[in-house]
Design an enzyme around this catalytic site. Structure first.
Site, PDB file in Angstrom:
ATOM      1  N   LYS B  23      40.002 -11.321  59.297  1.00  0.00           N
ATOM      2  CA  LYS B  23      39.425 -11.451  60.629  1.00  0.00           C
ATOM      3  C   LYS B  23      39.326 -12.914  61.032  1.00  0.00           C
ATOM      4  CE  LYS B  23      35.627  -8.973  61.423  1.00  0.00           C
ATOM      5  NZ  LYS B  23      35.512  -7.982  62.522  1.00  0.00           N
ATOM      6  N   ARG B  93      29.584 -11.469  61.147  1.00  0.00           N
ATOM      7  CA  ARG B  93      30.394 -10.350  60.638  1.00  0.00           C
ATOM      8  C   ARG B  93      31.065 -10.748  59.328  1.00  0.00           C
ATOM      9  NH1 ARG B  93      31.959 -10.023  66.300  1.00  0.00           N
ATOM     10  NH2 ARG B  93      31.617  -7.928  67.135  1.00  0.00           N
ATOM     11  N   GLY B 102      34.347  -0.650  58.349  1.00  0.00           N
ATOM     12  CA  GLY B 102      33.090   0.086  58.227  1.00  0.00           C
ATOM     13  C   GLY B 102      32.398  -0.059  56.898  1.00  0.00           C
ATOM     14  N   MET B 104      31.242  -2.951  55.475  1.00  0.00           N
ATOM     15  CA  MET B 104      30.144  -3.909  55.414  1.00  0.00           C
ATOM     16  C   MET B 104      29.542  -4.036  56.807  1.00  0.00           C
ATOM     17  SD  MET B 104      31.603  -6.611  52.685  1.00  0.00           S
ATOM     18  CE  MET B 104      33.178  -6.628  53.507  1.00  0.00           C
ATOM     19  N   ARG B 337      44.521  -7.696  64.444  1.00  0.00           N
ATOM     20  CA  ARG B 337      45.044  -7.527  63.086  1.00  0.00           C
ATOM     21  C   ARG B 337      46.208  -6.545  63.160  1.00  0.00           C
ATOM     22  NH1 ARG B 337      39.714  -4.120  61.149  1.00  0.00           N
ATOM     23  NH2 ARG B 337      39.939  -2.469  62.676  1.00  0.00           N
ATOM     24  N   HIS B 457      51.416  23.423  32.379  1.00  0.00           N
ATOM     25  CA  HIS B 457      52.566  24.261  32.718  1.00  0.00           C
ATOM     26  C   HIS B 457      52.690  24.415  34.234  1.00  0.00           C
ATOM     27  CE1 HIS B 457      54.545  28.232  33.337  1.00  0.00           C
ATOM     28  NE2 HIS B 457      55.349  27.753  32.400  1.00  0.00           N
ATOM     29  N   ARG B 563      66.315  19.407  33.260  1.00  0.00           N
ATOM     30  CA  ARG B 563      65.596  19.982  32.115  1.00  0.00           C
ATOM     31  C   ARG B 563      66.085  21.398  31.854  1.00  0.00           C
ATOM     32  NH1 ARG B 563      60.674  17.477  35.172  1.00  0.00           N
ATOM     33  NH2 ARG B 563      62.159  18.226  36.702  1.00  0.00           N
ATOM     34  N   ARG B 619      69.279  17.120  29.852  1.00  0.00           N
ATOM     35  CA  ARG B 619      68.503  16.958  28.626  1.00  0.00           C
ATOM     36  C   ARG B 619      68.525  18.253  27.827  1.00  0.00           C
ATOM     37  NH1 ARG B 619      62.177  15.866  29.045  1.00  0.00           N
ATOM     38  NH2 ARG B 619      62.174  18.094  29.528  1.00  0.00           N
ATOM     39  N   GLU B 760      61.529   7.419  24.537  1.00  0.00           N
ATOM     40  CA  GLU B 760      60.218   7.941  24.941  1.00  0.00           C
ATOM     41  C   GLU B 760      59.226   7.915  23.789  1.00  0.00           C
ATOM     42  OE1 GLU B 760      60.497  12.083  26.124  1.00  0.00           O
ATOM     43  OE2 GLU B 760      62.192  12.423  24.779  1.00  0.00           O
ATOM     44  N   SER B 779      67.741   6.654  28.597  1.00  0.00           N
ATOM     45  CA  SER B 779      66.919   6.981  29.751  1.00  0.00           C
ATOM     46  C   SER B 779      65.461   6.895  29.311  1.00  0.00           C
ATOM     47  CB  SER B 779      67.256   8.387  30.254  1.00  0.00           C
ATOM     48  OG  SER B 779      66.433   8.689  31.357  1.00  0.00           O
ATOM     49  N   GLY B 781      61.948   7.757  29.067  1.00  0.00           N
ATOM     50  CA  GLY B 781      61.055   8.871  29.379  1.00  0.00           C
ATOM     51  C   GLY B 781      59.643   8.327  29.353  1.00  0.00           C
ATOM     52  N   THR B 782      59.255   7.734  30.465  1.00  0.00           N
ATOM     53  CA  THR B 782      58.009   6.964  30.444  1.00  0.00           C
ATOM     54  C   THR B 782      56.758   7.836  30.455  1.00  0.00           C
ATOM     55  OG1 THR B 782      58.335   6.645  32.800  1.00  0.00           O
ATOM     56  CG2 THR B 782      58.931   4.832  31.357  1.00  0.00           C
ATOM     57  N   ASN B 783      56.883   9.128  30.735  1.00  0.00           N
ATOM     58  CA  ASN B 783      55.693   9.987  30.582  1.00  0.00           C
ATOM     59  C   ASN B 783      55.275  10.002  29.116  1.00  0.00           C
ATOM     60  OD1 ASN B 783      56.218  10.571  33.216  1.00  0.00           O
ATOM     61  ND2 ASN B 783      56.640  12.743  32.925  1.00  0.00           N
ATOM     62  N   ASP B 784      56.214  10.393  28.258  1.00  0.00           N
ATOM     63  CA  ASP B 784      55.890  10.455  26.837  1.00  0.00           C
ATOM     64  C   ASP B 784      55.697   9.068  26.242  1.00  0.00           C
ATOM     65  OD1 ASP B 784      55.823  13.145  26.801  1.00  0.00           O
ATOM     66  OD2 ASP B 784      57.395  13.431  25.314  1.00  0.00           O
ATOM     67  N   CYS B 847      63.603   8.250  33.733  1.00  0.00           N
ATOM     68  CA  CYS B 847      63.463   9.592  34.299  1.00  0.00           C
ATOM     69  C   CYS B 847      62.042  10.110  34.199  1.00  0.00           C
ATOM     70  CB  CYS B 847      64.442  10.559  33.646  1.00  0.00           C
ATOM     71  SG  CYS B 847      64.141  10.806  31.891  1.00  0.00           S
ATOM     72  N   TYR B 867      69.478   2.538  37.008  1.00  0.00           N
ATOM     73  CA  TYR B 867      69.016   3.508  37.997  1.00  0.00           C
ATOM     74  C   TYR B 867      67.597   3.974  37.697  1.00  0.00           C
ATOM     75  CZ  TYR B 867      69.907   7.173  34.544  1.00  0.00           C
ATOM     76  OH  TYR B 867      69.863   7.946  33.427  1.00  0.00           O
TER      77      TYR B 867
END
Lengths: 897, 897
Positions: B23, B93, B102, B104, B337, B457, B563, B619, B760, B779, B781-784, B847, B867
């Site tokens: 501001k 202000r 809103g 503060m 703004r 699941h 999968r 896979r 993974e 590849s 497997g960043t979840n695992d 992936c 990729y």
């Protein structure tokens, strides 16, 4: 690869084991120091590799080199290979770098055929001897080289004995043996469609090939896997001129150890047989006599042999295993190698050889292995008795906690406890154990479970308390209601005596005598020497004063892991722990925590008393809370049954029981986890429910203050488990430091406490630079670190695929037994380097089970850790391995210079 | 830290947001480009940090600087602070770097007291106006600075209205307001024990302090956490001379956007109210009118405002959100703004501003966020309708699969399928789902479960099929037998219409109108520009032709994760899969596998047809086999009940049912795992039961050959999951390459297939140099990989502690949503570098679900992956984020030069 494929014994020496194999190198060495060795030569292990690289073909030029070597033998001995009057006969034997006794085959008397047989008759002066030699040769060659079943040959031999009405082989005449030889040759023609090879050179070539082939027979492969011998090293082939121990009463054969391999006593130990070949001894046809009798029977030969034995022991500076043959009063040495020995013998000999100035302390330390010490430290099954009585285990499970135990089978914890009170020795047998069983486990000599891996409840508790345990013994079917287990057709009922060996996983359905640990004076001396060399400190994992005391006796310099939750599992605490977990209000929870604080403080006081002046690392609560609750499956079954009973019978009392069980079921269900290993436990629990660790910290510091006031020195190190980000540590450590400071103020005693963390999650290792800014020490929890780095749940992996992985060489070893240097080790190295880079005072240790494994201790030494911690019984092994690692370093430095 | 604590508007500019807040910086910028801004100054954010660093105290020298700045204002305006005739009044202000609307508080009319009130009456010519200003000031100051409840003040105000019998505030007279002010002051004295501060300087100092204090009020903290605004940045304080929109009919106030923030259309959009203060608009006392009416009502002012709006939009090159006040026909700008906008508006404006040459394509791409696109791509709940009808969700669960859905609640899969056939829209509601429910899930518009996390699941299947899903909605109690669920007092029965929002986790027990995705031409144009800039390729996770086609429409360039096991879960396959798993003989197993081979080949043909010319990463089977079997708990309950029934009723038929169920129970029990995440799955399964992956490989290559013969280009990439050592890959890949070669020979078609692995498991990343020698692609497997690197089971963590971790800032974000650069990222970096170092052709992709997360995609770009792969609906977001990452690179290169 060397270009020379064949080495005459005089061309080699003892250092050439890689190329010539152990046997070949030692034969060469003995030849070179002037001992009477029948002349011979060795085809190198390189040729074995060539053979396999070419898909199972000998190198083209090999036989030319063999012929040249044979010419040397012929010249030496004045005999000729294939000669009709004075033929040279040879033995063909395998010999790898490492001894693989009985794994590969031997061919004796090679070179015999119709022509040379006549020469042998002439040279030996005995038709019977020559035909006997021939029938032995044909049979060995047929079996080893032609791959024919021995059975058919034995039938012919036995038929001839029957026909002649004799019992002993020696009762057969020369003519009998000649007929047998002819029938053998006819059999070979019938089975193979070809005549038995009569050309001695062809025989020799085929025999060399067969030895190489035998490197990959099934039993050799299995043996190598068990003994961790690499497959790539291959075997050499030793071709040696024959000498005969069976030419008459002035001949003989024997084996001897320069010291007693079972006790280590410095006396010649062995046996021999006159007029015999080694084969006869092995076959058990005649019983050999103690070597001491040779002194009376033939003092000249005995003295010569004794002199050779002394010379060899002095030369090799080790207890040697010798084979000899006497041919017409002439002594020949056929084999020498370092002798295998029991644990007690290894320790005694190592110590005595230093006293005799034969070796130095460094060598002595390197001569003893972890499994030698392990034999010394646990009661063990009397293997001699086993062999004598031909006893076999009825089942095999996982070797979950070492040592052997004998006792009456019982199937519930209460009975175990009750019988234990009356001094009965019992083995608790369960499908799997849970916290409700702990009082019975403590009363048992040993524990046997049908399910669960090496980190199952049973295994962990048993190791914690030093109780032998076989876990996951899937062959047994436990019926706790009928109080019996079945294995195959056998039923073992309550009260039947069984024996188990937690060091091997064997289970016997009978009483086997045990041998008690014998920690003699030699052991103490050796341990003292280890302490002179090692740089690593050795601590112990101990959860109670009894174990701590035991570990101190074995030389522990502190506690590296005291698991506070084991104290929660004891029978008098579990109800309080459950009250705390299931509390419906803060007030209830606080009340339970206060009760626990009192008992925990008592536990810690006991430990601090014992550890006076030695550091004690106490891990705050680690397991998920549901581990302290009853089993979900059992509750589900009970409530289902109760619900039906209420439906059919009604009744207020029944309804109340159901309601209570259902409440418990819901509580347990609410806490259930899909993957408890990776769930709400460790520091996560401390963040979500800080009450428990606050209580524990108070208990630790109050105990420390109380013991310090009694004049003892207390060094508590409070360890926060399962950290994956420094923020977890920051939050919990800040809170607990305030608690600790408050207790110190209240008590008015200065306690030099530390706070630190386990490194047991990959992310902790990866962010060690951040974590080390807050932690005062790291302790590598390599059990969990191995689980998460590999993504292996140990409970699931050991039963389901890990064994197969090791068999199929997907993994070189079980990574839960020996640290995986490549993966887990890389994380550890990063953590050590990154951690020290920001905090040079950081204390570094390991408290996973690897802390008691020799190879893993070597790695910890290389990493530069400050200490290893292991179970009390492995403390001596850790002292030994630490010393060995330090000695290796010195050797390496010397070599580098 | 700057030494200057106070900046007059003329001293600042728009680039100084860090120091002056958004501001303040924009007020300064507007002042500097000559717009009519009431004079004022800003106390910097540095002072806020000083305030907190000193434990909540203003720096001693601050008020001196404030006095100097006030002197400038006085000089500018010819007024005096605290003056009795022409007093200067100011607003105070807050204003942080990022807008926190809103969150503060604001204080207007500061400077009023008994003396200055007289001056204001004189200057304004209106007693009523002055008393009204005063009562507003006292109330705001009391609330914000003195921390008194507004409620008590409102009661006084309402009492006066009641007493006077009026309804509107405006009906109160000057005298009424004067009395109210007096009562207010008395109230303050009563409540605080002190007089209301009358010294204007003291008022100002207290107000500045209050603004700093408000930075850490609860709602501000919550807002920052939601919006991921760092806590450390602090707020500035803007002090500005008051202008009044409520001095008469030639006064007014309004807000406007330079374009329509909801559609993006290039028209002025806003509303205003004459004779009012901003407060009145917010309070909803009077309804403002559209800004277009100002054109007729006051064309001069409107034109002036329109000119200013154009100037600001051109100056800032963005759609601006403006606040203005008209005081006696003079226009003042109070705020400007960048305007918040909906997803559709963001895309349209970005594209049109490029067409208008206002911005370049790079800027356009950076103006749009992933959540803007997300809004465009799923049906969404009509927020306007929600607000209008004041509808609230009845429960909140996990946002498990994005998009909103409306339908009739059904409680079993068969009913869902049946109703689906007749075109009914249904929402499947289950406690949790299992493989038996999949046919019903596919027939449903949306899925709601009471239990399970974001990887349950239900969640996984729903995301796989693009079906909206709210999972783990613990507030609902599902009774599948009664076909209803309860939430609080409400019961929802089968057939009742419900609405759920899988993007937020909200559940409504009524029908809410949805807005369909609108992928207009602007979207296509923007995506085209993204493709010009990005370096990362974008693939999709798709398990069936429908999803693949959808993803191609959204610009997918291949499949990064197909999968295969999702195909196993379909209703017609599950029985065959179970036959295979439970087969008692090899023949039975082979028969089942052959049936599966046929259906899998059909599946793959469908996918290859659609993907013509684009690579497809398939896979091989990953989950543990017990996932395909019925639930253990249900079987345990059933068998317990049946056993009791057999006991009481007997009967052969019942016994047979029991036997069958017991057999299944034992089978499931035998396959149960303590930690299935870390158990027998992925490549481990392929090693223990090679039959399945051999079948899959045949099916893949046969499908590829069949489709290739139809003239399409097929590029299969076969991916082996869960590798932790190169040996696993070596064993399985060798076996499968032979299978693949055989099929290629049989079919006589050349298929350019690849074999690769998922990374993974931490150990795979740590030994990437070994693995890359065998694999043709990695590849991530960043979840695992996130699960194992943190040691977090996602199923357990998200419900039990992860939320708390993020709230307590133990983790900055949920690492399953945005990649953890420090830990997981370090492993990825090692794997990329080590992998490429031995195999320069190695293809690298991701992936895991992070492949669709903006921040994570930036990181993948930095890592140099080839990729990213994400669900079809996130493909556009991935294209956008990839382009943004590439543009950032260019900017960085430019800056570096």
């Amino acid at each position: 690869m060397s270009t020379q494929r064949v080495y005459l014994f005089h061309e080699g020496n003892a250092t050439m084991r890689d190329l010539l194999g152990g046997k070949g190198a030692n034969l060469a060495e003995m030849s070179n120091i002037g001992l009477p060795v029948p002349p011979g030569f060795t085809v190198t292990t390189d040729v074995c590799r060539e053979y396999y690289a070419q898909g199972g073909k000998l190198p083209a030029a090999l036989m030319d080199e063999v012929r040249k070597a044979m010419a040397h033998l012929e010249a030496d001995l004045g005999k000729k290979f294939g000669d009709a009057t004075n033929p040279l006969l040879v033995s063909v034997r395998s010999g790898a770098k490492f001894s693989m006794p009985g794994m590969m085959d031997t061919i004796l008397n090679l070179g015999l055929n119709h022509t040379t047989l006549q020469g042998l008759i002439q040279a030996s002066g005995s038709e019977r001897f020559a035909y006997d030699a021939n029938r032995r040769f044909i049979m060995m060659f047929s079996s080893v080289v032609l791959d024919l079943e021995k059975h058919a040959f034995e039938e012919i031999f036995d038929a001839q004995k029957a026909k002649r009405g004799v019992k002993q082989d020696t009762d057969l005449t020369a003519e009998d043996l000649r007929q047998i030889c002819n029938e053998y040759l006819a059999l070979v023609l019938r089975l193979t469609g070809e005549s038995f090879p009569s050309d001695p050179w062809r025989q020799l070539e085929l025999a060399i090939e067969a030895v190489f082939r035998s490197w990959n027979n099934d039993r050799a492969i299995v043996y190598r896997r068990t003994e961790k011998i690499p497959d790539e090293i291959g075997t050499a082939v030793n071709i040696q001129s024959m000498v005969f121990g069976n030419l008459g009463e002035d001949c003989g054969t024997g084996v001897a150890f320069t010291r007693d391999p079972s006790t280590g006593e410095n006396i010649m130990y062995g046996e021999y047989l006159m007029n015999a070949q080694g084969e006869d001894v092995v076959a058990g046809i005649r019983t050999p006599v103690p070597i001491s009798q040779l002194r009376d029977q033939n003092p000249t030969i005995y003295q010569e042999f004794e002199g050779i034995a002394s010379k060899l022991e002095y030369h090799y500076k080790d207890m040697m295993d010798l084979e000899f043959t006497i041919e017409r009063n002439r002594l020949f040495m056929l084999q020498c190698r370092a002798g295998k020995r029991t644990g007690p013998a290894a320790v005694r000999m190592a110590v005595e050889m230093v006293d005799e100035k034969l070796i130095d302390k460094e060598t002595a330390i390197q001569r003893v292995t972890g499994s030698h010490l392990d034999q010394l430290l646990h009661p063990r099954i009397d293997d001699g008795y086993l062999a004598e009585m031909e006893m076999k285990p009825v089942a095999n499970g996982l070797a979950a906690s070492p040592g052997a135990a004998v006792g009456k089978a019982v199937f519930d914890a209460d009975t175990a406890e009750e019988m234990g009170k009356y001094g009965e020795k019992v083995i608790l047998v369960r499908d799997e154990t849970n916290p409700d069983d702990v009082h019975g486990m403590l009363a048992a000599q040993g524990i046997l479970t049908a399910r669960g891996g090496k980190t199952s409840h049973a295994a962990v508790v048993a190791r914690g308390f030093g109780i032998p345990c076989v876990a996951g013994c899937e062959a047994i079917r436990v019926d706790a209601i009928a109080k019996q287990f079945r294995v195959g057709d056998l039923t073992v009922s309550e009260g039947d005596i069984i024996t188990l060996d937690g060091s091997t996983g064997q289970v016997f359905a009978e009483k086997i005598p045990l041998i008690d640990p014998d920690v003699s004076g030699h052991f103490g001396i050796l341990m003292g020497w280890c302490d002179e060399f090692r740089r690593l400190r050795v601590r112990t994992n101990a959860d109670n004063p009894r174990d701590a005391l035991q570990a101190i006796e074995y030389g522990a310099e502190g506690i590296g892991l005291c698991r506070t939750e084991h104290m929660f599992f004891e029978a008098d605490r579990l109800p309080i722990v459950r009250d705390m977990i299931l509390a419906k209000s803060d007030a209830q929870r606080q009340a339970a925590l206060q009760k626990l604080e009192v008992v925990q403080q008592g536990d810690f006081e006991g430990i601090f008393e014992v550890m006076d002046g030695k550091p004690v690392t106490i891990r705050l609560i680690d397991p998920p809370l549901h581990e302290f609750l009853p089993s979900f499956d059992e509750l589900l079954q009970t409530t289902t049954e109760l619900r039906l009973a209420v439906n059919s019978l009604g009744g207020q009392a029944l309804k109340e029981v159901l309601a209570e069980k259902e409440a418990m079921l819901h509580a347990v269900e609410g806490m259930r986890e899909a993957n408890p290993m990776l769930g709400l436990r460790g520091v996560r629990l401390s963040i979500i429910f800080p009450g428990i660790v606050v209580m524990q910290t108070r208990a630790i510091l109050q105990a420390a203050a109380a013991v310090a006031k009694r004049g003892k020195k207390v060094l508590p190190e409070i360890m926060i488990p399962l950290v994956s980000t420094v923020q977890e540590l920051r939050v919990v450590q800040t809170q607990l430091e305030a608690v600790a400071e408050q207790v110190v103020r209240e008590q008015g005693v200065d306690i030099p406490y530390l706070f630190g963390t386990m490194i047991e999650i990959p992310r902790a290792a990866l962010t060690a630079n951040e974590i080390a800014e807050r932690a005062q020490f790291f302790s590598f929890g390599t059990n969990d670190l191995t689980q998460t780095t590999f993504g292996f749940s140990r409970d699931d992996a050991e039963g389901k695929f890990l064994q197969k992985y090791v068999e199929a060489k997907i993994l070189p070893v079980n990574p839960f037994e020996t640290l995986d240097r490549t993966g887990v080790g890389r994380l550890m190295k990063m953590a050590v380097e990154d951690g020290r880079s920001v905090n040079s005072k950081l204390k570094l240790g390991i408290c996973g089970e690897h802390g008691g494994d020799t190879e893993s201790i070597y790695f910890c030494h290389e990493l530069g850790l400050d200490y290893v911690s292991c179970s009390p019984f492995r403390v001596p092994i850790a002292r030994l391995a630490s010393a060995q690692a330090a000695i290796r370093d010195r050797v390496k430095v010397t070599l580098d210079k």
